[in-house]
Enzyme design. Structure first.
Site, short mmCIF file in Angstrom:
data_model
loop_
_atom_site.label_atom_id
_atom_site.label_comp_id
_atom_site.label_asym_id
_atom_site.label_seq_id
_atom_site.Cartn_x
_atom_site.Cartn_y
_atom_site.Cartn_z
N GLY A 210 3.49 3.16 -0.42
CA GLY A 210 3.65 2.16 0.63
C GLY A 210 4.33 2.64 1.88
CD GLU A 235 7.07 -2.41 -2.15
OE1 GLU A 235 6.83 -1.54 -1.30
OE2 GLU A 235 8.02 -2.34 -2.95
CG ASP A 236 4.17 1.32 -3.28
OD1 ASP A 236 4.45 0.93 -4.44
OD2 ASP A 236 4.56 2.41 -2.83
CE1 TYR A 237 -0.83 1.49 -10.11
CE2 TYR A 237 0.17 -0.56 -10.88
CZ TYR A 237 -0.73 0.47 -11.05
OH TYR A 237 -1.57 0.46 -12.14
CB ALA A 240 -2.78 -0.44 -4.00
#
EC number: 2.4.1.80
Length: 394
Positions: A210, A235-237, A240
């Site tokens: 992220g 949170e980025d995973y 996505a």
């Protein structure tokens, strides 16, 4: 005895398969780097018709490079974008940095949000919520405070956002800085990390960090908005994953996500690697097996034993030759990601490479030993599946 022989034969075959998989990753990442990274792509749409972008910038604290990094975003050459600066605490020194830049660039569409909004355990999401709620454009660009950009970085990313693409991300890398700790970071983000990151994305596995992500706000809102990801630390995973689950494709920018933190040391790098390993283990338990055997020294031992078992080759000779080949291909990978001359000598590279490879087992075992992490404003206990709970001081 027959069972033991069969087991050893199976392990030897596994070693051979591992050899081909790892070297496929080497070649794939090097070729992709040479063909895609640091290349100026043709414009997919006229400059004036590029879609509007809302830049969300989470800030906490300052370092010697913060103001210069932030200023590169005010100097972007892009027709329509807004900068939403988000700071959690009123007394954070980052507030003064933001106000200074807002005063220097009064004509830019930029706003400062202070205080955040508590919606979960993820402090980054909490910090970004006020900015996200007022974002006015269809594309959201979440970009970390330590990233610096070129004037055409956003144009490059927006051109990658074609009809079927829902997320554009940048390969993490590190800017040229002084000191051995900077060299160590640059070697990691130019060798081991892009090998896994690029190979995963090219072969269809969704691997996104992220640090710099351009996403369709409509798709995020369909998934519940930022608040839906506040229960996770990584949170980025999960953002996505939510975008991919809705049928959207990913694209990698031709420009890297250039990290340029002004504070760095070997201990900080090690702590960061341990934190990332903990997150991967809790999100993807298969990491417990896959990660150690994908590192140079462990992989070379396994493959060397397999070569000895099948071909009767000397284990140590094979180990040394395999490590040397890995070392050389990593250097080729690093030069490709750098896109120009390196800021350090080949000797510096050799020392940093050896130390980084030697740290891998310690980092992995440390991640297994303790499921808690310290990040931003607190300490958290990780749970299987990627969720976490905050550890409150009593």
């Amino acid at each position: 005895m027959a069972v033991l022989d069969l087991a050893l034969q199976g392990l030897a075959i596994f070693g051979c398969v591992l050899f081909f998989v790892l070297w496929f990753m080497h070649f794939l990442s090097i070729v992709y780097t040479r063909l895609h990274l640091n290349k100026k792509i043709s414009d997919k749409q006229p400059y004036s018709k590029l879609p509007g972008v809302s830049l969300l910038k989470p800030l906490k604290g300052v370092d010697p490079n913060l103001i210069n990094n932030l200023e590169t975003f005010f100097e972007l050459d892009y027709p329509k974008f807004e900068i939403l600066l988000c700071v959690q605490d009123l007394d954070d020194p980052a507030v003064d940095v933001c106000k200074k830049l807002l005063g220097k660039y009064p004509s830019d569409d930029a706003k400062l949000f202070i205080g955040g909004k508590k919606v979960g355990i993820n402090p980054k999401i909490n910090n970004l919520m006020p900015g996200y709620e007022v974002a006015k454009y269809d594309l959201i660009w979440i970009c970390d405070s330590g990233i610096k950009v070129k004037p055409d970085t956003l144009t490059d990313m927006a051109n990658q956002m074609t009809e079927k693409v829902g997320l554009v991300h940048g390969l993490p890398y590190v800017a040229d800085r002084q000191g051995f700790a900077a060299t160590l970071e640059q070697v990691y983000f130019g060798t081991s990390h892009p090998r896994s990151y690029i190979s995963a994305n090219v072969t269809g596995f969704k691997c996104v960090t992220g640090m710099s992500c351009l996403m369709r706000k409509e798709v995020l809102d369909q998934a519940g908005g930022l608040i839906a990801f506040a229960q996770y630390i990584a949170e980025d995973y999960f953002m996505a994953k939510a975008i991919a689950d809705r049928g959207w494709k990913f694209s990698m920018a031709t420009q890297v996500a250039m990290q340029n933190s002004g504070c760095y040391s070997i201990s900080q790098f090690q702590s960061r690697m341990i934190r990332w390993a903990k997150l991967r283990i809790n999100m993807l338990p298969a990491t417990i097996i896959c990660e150690p055997i994908s590192e140079c020294f462990v992989a070379s031992l396994i493959i060397g034993w397999a070569a000895h078992h099948i071909f009767r080759w000397d284990i140590m000779v094979f180990f040394m030759c395999h490590c040397l080949a890995w070392f050389i291909f990593d250097y080729i990978q690093l030069r490709g990601v750098q896109g120009g001359p390196l800021n350090f000598s080949k000797l510096d590279y050799a020392v940093a490479w050896f130390i980084r490879e030697s740290m891998t087992i310690y980092i992995f075992l440390s991640a297994l030993w303790d499921p808690t992490i310290s990040w931003r404003t607190g300490r958290f206990r990780l749970r299987c599946g990627g969720t976490a709970e905050e550890i409150l001081d009593v």
